[in-house]
Design a protein around this motif. Structure first.
Motif, PDB file in Angstrom:
ATOM      1  N   MET A  52       0.805  -1.213   0.000  1.00  0.00           N
ATOM      2  CA  MET A  52       0.000   0.000   0.000  1.00  0.00           C
ATOM      3  C   MET A  52       0.842   1.269   0.000  1.00  0.00           C
ATOM      4  O   MET A  52       0.528   2.232  -0.695  1.00  0.00           O
ATOM      5  CB  MET A  52      -0.925  -0.007   1.222  1.00  0.00           C
ATOM      6  CG  MET A  52      -1.923   1.130   1.244  1.00  0.00           C
ATOM      7  SD  MET A  52      -3.108   0.980  -0.104  1.00  0.00           S
ATOM      8  CE  MET A  52      -3.917   2.576  -0.019  1.00  0.00           C
ATOM      9  N   ALA A  53       1.911   1.279   0.788  1.00  0.00           N
ATOM     10  CA  ALA A  53       2.731   2.486   0.874  1.00  0.00           C
ATOM     11  C   ALA A  53       3.282   2.868  -0.500  1.00  0.00           C
ATOM     12  O   ALA A  53       3.439   4.055  -0.812  1.00  0.00           O
ATOM     13  CB  ALA A  53       3.877   2.279   1.861  1.00  0.00           C
ATOM     14  N   MET A  54       3.586   1.877  -1.319  1.00  0.00           N
ATOM     15  CA  MET A  54       4.082   2.143  -2.662  1.00  0.00           C
ATOM     16  C   MET A  54       2.935   2.432  -3.627  1.00  0.00           C
ATOM     17  O   MET A  54       3.026   3.319  -4.481  1.00  0.00           O
ATOM     18  CB  MET A  54       4.881   0.949  -3.170  1.00  0.00           C
ATOM     19  CG  MET A  54       5.481   1.169  -4.548  1.00  0.00           C
ATOM     20  SD  MET A  54       6.469  -0.235  -5.069  1.00  0.00           S
ATOM     21  CE  MET A  54       7.253   0.458  -6.521  1.00  0.00           C
ATOM     22  N   ALA A  55       1.831   1.692  -3.469  1.00  0.00           N
ATOM     23  CA  ALA A  55       0.713   1.819  -4.405  1.00  0.00           C
ATOM     24  C   ALA A  55       0.120   3.225  -4.412  1.00  0.00           C
ATOM     25  O   ALA A  55      -0.247   3.746  -5.466  1.00  0.00           O
ATOM     26  CB  ALA A  55      -0.365   0.788  -4.070  1.00  0.00           C
ATOM     27  N   LEU A  56       0.009   3.843  -3.249  1.00  0.00           N
ATOM     28  CA  LEU A  56      -0.566   5.187  -3.189  1.00  0.00           C
ATOM     29  C   LEU A  56       0.195   6.165  -4.074  1.00  0.00           C
ATOM     30  O   LEU A  56      -0.392   6.959  -4.804  1.00  0.00           O
ATOM     31  CB  LEU A  56      -0.552   5.695  -1.753  1.00  0.00           C
ATOM     32  CG  LEU A  56      -1.834   5.557  -0.944  1.00  0.00           C
ATOM     33  CD1 LEU A  56      -1.588   5.966   0.495  1.00  0.00           C
ATOM     34  CD2 LEU A  56      -2.960   6.385  -1.547  1.00  0.00           C
ATOM     35  N   LYS A  57       1.506   6.083  -4.004  1.00  0.00           N
ATOM     36  CA  LYS A  57       2.339   6.994  -4.790  1.00  0.00           C
ATOM     37  C   LYS A  57       2.432   6.559  -6.242  1.00  0.00           C
ATOM     38  O   LYS A  57       2.317   7.385  -7.159  1.00  0.00           O
ATOM     39  CB  LYS A  57       3.743   7.056  -4.172  1.00  0.00           C
ATOM     40  CG  LYS A  57       4.710   7.951  -4.926  1.00  0.00           C
ATOM     41  CD  LYS A  57       6.083   7.952  -4.256  1.00  0.00           C
ATOM     42  CE  LYS A  57       7.075   8.811  -5.030  1.00  0.00           C
ATOM     43  NZ  LYS A  57       8.422   8.799  -4.407  1.00  0.00           N
ATOM     44  N   ALA A  58       2.629   5.269  -6.469  1.00  0.00           N
ATOM     45  CA  ALA A  58       2.922   4.782  -7.816  1.00  0.00           C
ATOM     46  C   ALA A  58       1.685   4.630  -8.685  1.00  0.00           C
ATOM     47  O   ALA A  58       1.793   4.659  -9.908  1.00  0.00           O
ATOM     48  CB  ALA A  58       3.651   3.434  -7.741  1.00  0.00           C
ATOM     49  N   GLU A  59       0.509   4.473  -8.083  1.00  0.00           N
ATOM     50  CA  GLU A  59      -0.692   4.266  -8.882  1.00  0.00           C
ATOM     51  C   GLU A  59      -1.515   5.557  -9.018  1.00  0.00           C
ATOM     52  O   GLU A  59      -1.299   6.311  -9.960  1.00  0.00           O
ATOM     53  CB  GLU A  59      -1.483   3.094  -8.290  1.00  0.00           C
ATOM     54  CG  GLU A  59      -0.809   1.737  -8.565  1.00  0.00           C
ATOM     55  CD  GLU A  59      -0.987   1.298 -10.005  1.00  0.00           C
ATOM     56  OE1 GLU A  59      -0.172   1.732 -10.859  1.00  0.00           O
ATOM     57  OE2 GLU A  59      -1.934   0.544 -10.281  1.00  0.00           O
ATOM     58  N   PRO A  60      -2.440   5.888  -8.117  1.00  0.00           N
ATOM     59  CA  PRO A  60      -3.184   7.141  -8.334  1.00  0.00           C
ATOM     60  C   PRO A  60      -2.295   8.374  -8.297  1.00  0.00           C
ATOM     61  O   PRO A  60      -2.533   9.325  -9.062  1.00  0.00           O
ATOM     62  CB  PRO A  60      -4.204   7.140  -7.184  1.00  0.00           C
ATOM     63  CG  PRO A  60      -3.652   6.213  -6.165  1.00  0.00           C
ATOM     64  CD  PRO A  60      -2.916   5.162  -6.933  1.00  0.00           C
ATOM     65  N   GLY A  61      -1.272   8.364  -7.442  1.00  0.00           N
ATOM     66  CA  GLY A  61      -0.391   9.530  -7.384  1.00  0.00           C
ATOM     67  C   GLY A  61       0.304   9.788  -8.704  1.00  0.00           C
ATOM     68  O   GLY A  61       0.318  10.909  -9.220  1.00  0.00           O
ATOM     69  N   SER A  62       0.881   8.745  -9.272  1.00  0.00           N
ATOM     70  CA  SER A  62       1.568   8.873 -10.551  1.00  0.00           C
ATOM     71  C   SER A  62       0.593   9.159 -11.683  1.00  0.00           C
ATOM     72  O   SER A  62       0.865   9.980 -12.565  1.00  0.00           O
ATOM     73  CB  SER A  62       2.347   7.590 -10.843  1.00  0.00           C
ATOM     74  OG  SER A  62       2.890   7.614 -12.140  1.00  0.00           O
ATOM     75  N   ALA A  63      -0.559   8.479 -11.677  1.00  0.00           N
ATOM     76  CA  ALA A  63      -1.530   8.664 -12.759  1.00  0.00           C
ATOM     77  C   ALA A  63      -2.046  10.097 -12.806  1.00  0.00           C
ATOM     78  O   ALA A  63      -2.167  10.703 -13.884  1.00  0.00           O
ATOM     79  CB  ALA A  63      -2.688   7.682 -12.591  1.00  0.00           C
ATOM     80  N   ALA A  64      -2.340  10.661 -11.644  1.00  0.00           N
ATOM     81  CA  ALA A  64      -2.815  12.052 -11.607  1.00  0.00           C
ATOM     82  C   ALA A  64      -1.745  12.994 -12.145  1.00  0.00           C
ATOM     83  O   ALA A  64      -2.043  13.914 -12.929  1.00  0.00           O
ATOM     84  CB  ALA A  64      -3.195  12.433 -10.182  1.00  0.00           C
ATOM     85  N   ALA A  65      -0.502  12.769 -11.754  1.00  0.00           N
ATOM     86  CA  ALA A  65       0.588  13.621 -12.239  1.00  0.00           C
ATOM     87  C   ALA A  65       0.762  13.496 -13.740  1.00  0.00           C
ATOM     88  O   ALA A  65       1.061  14.486 -14.429  1.00  0.00           O
ATOM     89  CB  ALA A  65       1.892  13.243 -11.524  1.00  0.00           C
ATOM     90  N   THR A  66       0.558  12.298 -14.277  1.00  0.00           N
ATOM     91  CA  THR A  66       0.708  12.084 -15.713  1.00  0.00           C
ATOM     92  C   THR A  66      -0.396  12.789 -16.493  1.00  0.00           C
ATOM     93  O   THR A  66      -0.136  13.446 -17.511  1.00  0.00           O
ATOM     94  CB  THR A  66       0.704  10.579 -16.028  1.00  0.00           C
ATOM     95  OG1 THR A  66       1.809   9.966 -15.349  1.00  0.00           O
ATOM     96  CG2 THR A  66       0.841  10.328 -17.518  1.00  0.00           C
ATOM     97  N   PHE A  67      -1.631  12.662 -16.039  1.00  0.00           N
ATOM     98  CA  PHE A  67      -2.723  13.377 -16.716  1.00  0.00           C
ATOM     99  C   PHE A  67      -2.506  14.882 -16.654  1.00  0.00           C
ATOM    100  O   PHE A  67      -2.746  15.605 -17.631  1.00  0.00           O
ATOM    101  CB  PHE A  67      -4.077  13.001 -16.097  1.00  0.00           C
ATOM    102  CG  PHE A  67      -4.708  11.793 -16.732  1.00  0.00           C
ATOM    103  CD1 PHE A  67      -5.475  11.919 -17.887  1.00  0.00           C
ATOM    104  CD2 PHE A  67      -4.523  10.538 -16.194  1.00  0.00           C
ATOM    105  CE1 PHE A  67      -6.044  10.813 -18.488  1.00  0.00           C
ATOM    106  CE2 PHE A  67      -5.092   9.421 -16.785  1.00  0.00           C
ATOM    107  CZ  PHE A  67      -5.856   9.553 -17.939  1.00  0.00           C
ATOM    108  N   ARG A  68      -2.012  15.367 -15.527  1.00  0.00           N
ATOM    109  CA  ARG A  68      -1.777  16.808 -15.403  1.00  0.00           C
ATOM    110  C   ARG A  68      -0.633  17.252 -16.323  1.00  0.00           C
ATOM    111  O   ARG A  68      -0.708  18.319 -16.950  1.00  0.00           O
ATOM    112  CB  ARG A  68      -1.462  17.140 -13.939  1.00  0.00           C
ATOM    113  CG  ARG A  68      -1.292  18.630 -13.686  1.00  0.00           C
ATOM    114  CD  ARG A  68      -1.320  18.968 -12.201  1.00  0.00           C
ATOM    115  NE  ARG A  68      -2.686  18.904 -11.683  1.00  0.00           N
ATOM    116  CZ  ARG A  68      -3.117  17.987 -10.829  1.00  0.00           C
ATOM    117  NH1 ARG A  68      -2.299  17.047 -10.385  1.00  0.00           N
ATOM    118  NH2 ARG A  68      -4.370  18.010 -10.403  1.00  0.00           N
ATOM    119  N   TYR A  69       0.403  16.445 -16.429  1.00  0.00           N
ATOM    120  CA  TYR A  69       1.545  16.793 -17.283  1.00  0.00           C
ATOM    121  C   TYR A  69       1.101  16.945 -18.737  1.00  0.00           C
ATOM    122  O   TYR A  69       1.440  17.938 -19.403  1.00  0.00           O
ATOM    123  CB  TYR A  69       2.620  15.709 -17.164  1.00  0.00           C
ATOM    124  CG  TYR A  69       3.828  15.933 -18.048  1.00  0.00           C
ATOM    125  CD1 TYR A  69       4.883  16.731 -17.640  1.00  0.00           C
ATOM    126  CD2 TYR A  69       3.907  15.340 -19.306  1.00  0.00           C
ATOM    127  CE1 TYR A  69       5.987  16.936 -18.449  1.00  0.00           C
ATOM    128  CE2 TYR A  69       5.011  15.545 -20.123  1.00  0.00           C
ATOM    129  CZ  TYR A  69       6.044  16.339 -19.690  1.00  0.00           C
ATOM    130  OH  TYR A  69       7.131  16.539 -20.506  1.00  0.00           O
TER     131      TYR A  69
END
Length: 492
Positions: free
Chosen positions: A109-126
């Motif tokens: 979970m500690a990794m999933a929060l950052k690597a999944e929705p966290g990363s996906a949101a940053a990618t859509f914003r980029y």
């Protein structure tokens, strides 16, 4: 946060449908697949098992949306607004998305929060921010001629993504394809579809026009093959195994010669020289570089090349770190290594460990299945001391198994590093700046880390050489896969 995670982990998950043309629908033949959680082996729900007819429905919806122009011809500012809204909705529901994904594929979970929705949101914003900043060119032609180079969306993009980081890797393909004005048909892995089905609902909530984004779940041999053979898909982007990548290229040749972009994994060398600036940190980072997500990472540093003079001491440090890492329930925030994604994958991992022993590899730590009483799929972080000729040095395991290989000289390290069919990622640990630059040039890989392993944002591309594939995810270069160039030659 742990209380919220514990509440979400027990929520029932309704049977999942296909998302086609802006609406949810059942597969034409009613077929479904069971979703089994790797955490405890229990049945979570079902997903639709799409056939070729369902794929055709999704492609036709995508093509109709593209031809209609509500997205493909929309002003860049309008596309930007909706993509930013998608990013906001992913962040709003980040914890729910992360828990859903972990229940599905077992990432800690500690990794999933950052690597999944966290990363996906940053990618859509980029890519939302890039929409109105990437455009055509004026050629330096003679005075009586005007040469214009237009960038246009390719049309319908199919994306097939793996089970290890479905949201992160999905966003790497979906976001730039949408930003460029295309319509998308997404096929998630059959063992990790839930978070991407939730993403489809968020895209609709954000105002993405009907048919622009479609999700078809199902088996690779059926749903994936139908996408590969479809005559009306312009580009297919895939992350997964080399065997499937080869089949997709064959399908392209047998159909409409659609462009196929492949990221096919690796056997990445992580090279530690005796003059590394901090050997304790190198050992800790190297352990996380292979064991996070139970080794199920495309860029995992699965080959650790260590200079002979520090080999024994470094191996001891690494084995101690690995043995102390907490393996267990991935929905507990203290867990450092979660579950292997499926029973099938766990059996493959254990078979590689048995083969390494049979070939003479020296087991330093791990090598066994653990926590079997939970019903889930867990394996100890495993380290072998091997030679470059052994199977474990050549084949991608995609599990929590690290190979330590000795070397003496810089030239020998380069030779071992490049003696692979793959060329995705790599790393070099050294205090010698000149050596670092020499190694960056000499190693055949798409990424070379120096004095670290892992970690790069959307500003830089990710792609491989040799049998690690072609094309790039992330950065502005990813847009090249999803746009066509058109020349206008105007006599003045």
């Amino acid at each position: 946060m742990q209380d919220q995670i514990d509440r979400l982990r027990h929520l029932p998950i309704a049977p999942q449908s296909l998302f086609i043309g802006g609406d949810w629908s059942e597969p034409l033949d009613g077929a479904v697949l069971e979703v089994v959680s790797p955490i405890d082996g229990t049945r979570l729900t079902t997903i639709a098992d799409a056939g070729s007819g369902d794929v055709d429905r999704a492609v036709r919806a995508a093509r109709a949306a593209f031809d209609k122009g509500s997205w493909s011809k929309a002003a860049p500012s309008q596309r930007k607004k909706i993509l930013l809204r998608i990013a906001e909705l992913i962040e709003r529901d980040a914890l729910e998305l992360a828990v859903l994904g972990v229940r599905d594929n077992g990432t800690e979970m500690a990794m999933a929060l950052k690597a999944e929705p966290g990363s996906a949101a940053a990618t859509f914003r980029y890519y939302a921010e890039a929409v109105d900043k990437v455009y055509g060119e004026i050629a330096p032609t003679a005075g009586d001629v005007l040469g214009l180079i237009h960038r246009e969306p390719v049309g319908v993009v199919a994306a097939i993504v793996p089970w290890n980081f479905p949201m992160m890797i999905g966003a790497w393909k979906i976001a730039p394809a949408l930003a460029a004005g295309n319509s998308v048909v997404l096929k998630p892995a059959e063992v990790a579809s839930l978070s991407l089905l939730k993403l489809a609902a968020l895209c609709a909530e954000a105002g993405l026009p009907e048919g622009v984004f479609n999700v078809v779940t199902g088996r690779g041999a059926v749903t994936g093959e139908a996408l590969g053979l479809h005559m009306d898909i312009d580009v297919l982007a895939f992350t997964g195994s080399g065997g499937v990548g080869r089949r997709l290229l064959e399908y392209s040749a047998r159909s409409n010669l659609k462009r196929v972009y492949l990221e096919l994994g690796g056997k990445s060398p992580n090279i530690v020289f005796a003059d590394a600036p901090d050997l304790d940190r190198a050992a800790k980072v190297s352990a996380h570089g292979i064991f996070r997500n139970a080794g199920q990472v495309c860029v995992a540093g699965s080959r650790l090349l260590v200079q002979n003079s520090i080999r024994e001491a470094f191996a001891e440090k690494l084995a101690a770190i690995a043995a102390g890492m907490k393996v267990g329930d991935p929905l507990q925030l203290a867990t450092e290594i979660g579950a292997v994604s499926s029973e099938v994958q766990l059996k493959k991992d254990l078979a590689y460990a048995d083969q390494a022993l049979a070939e003479g590899g020296r087991l330093l730590t791990g090598g066994r299945r653990i926590l079997e009483e939970t019903g889930g799929y867990y394996m100890q972080p495993t380290i072998f001391d091997i030679t470059p000729q052994m199977t474990l040095a050549k084949e991608e395991v995609f599990g929590p198994i690290l190979s330590i290989i000795p070397f003496e000289t810089e030239a020998e390290a380069v030779a071992i590093a490049n003696a692979s069919d793959y060329g995705l990622a790599s790393a070099v640990w050294t205090s010698n700046l000149s050596r670092a630059h020499r190694m960056i040039r000499a190693i055949r890989a798409g990424v070379v880390h120096v004095n670290t392993y892992g970690g790069a944002d959307n500003t830089v591309p990710l792609g491989g050489v040799k049998q690690s594939g072609n094309g790039h995810d992330k950065s502005l270069h990813a847009l090249d896969k999803y746009t066509d160039l058109k020349t206008a030659w105007i006599q003045l």
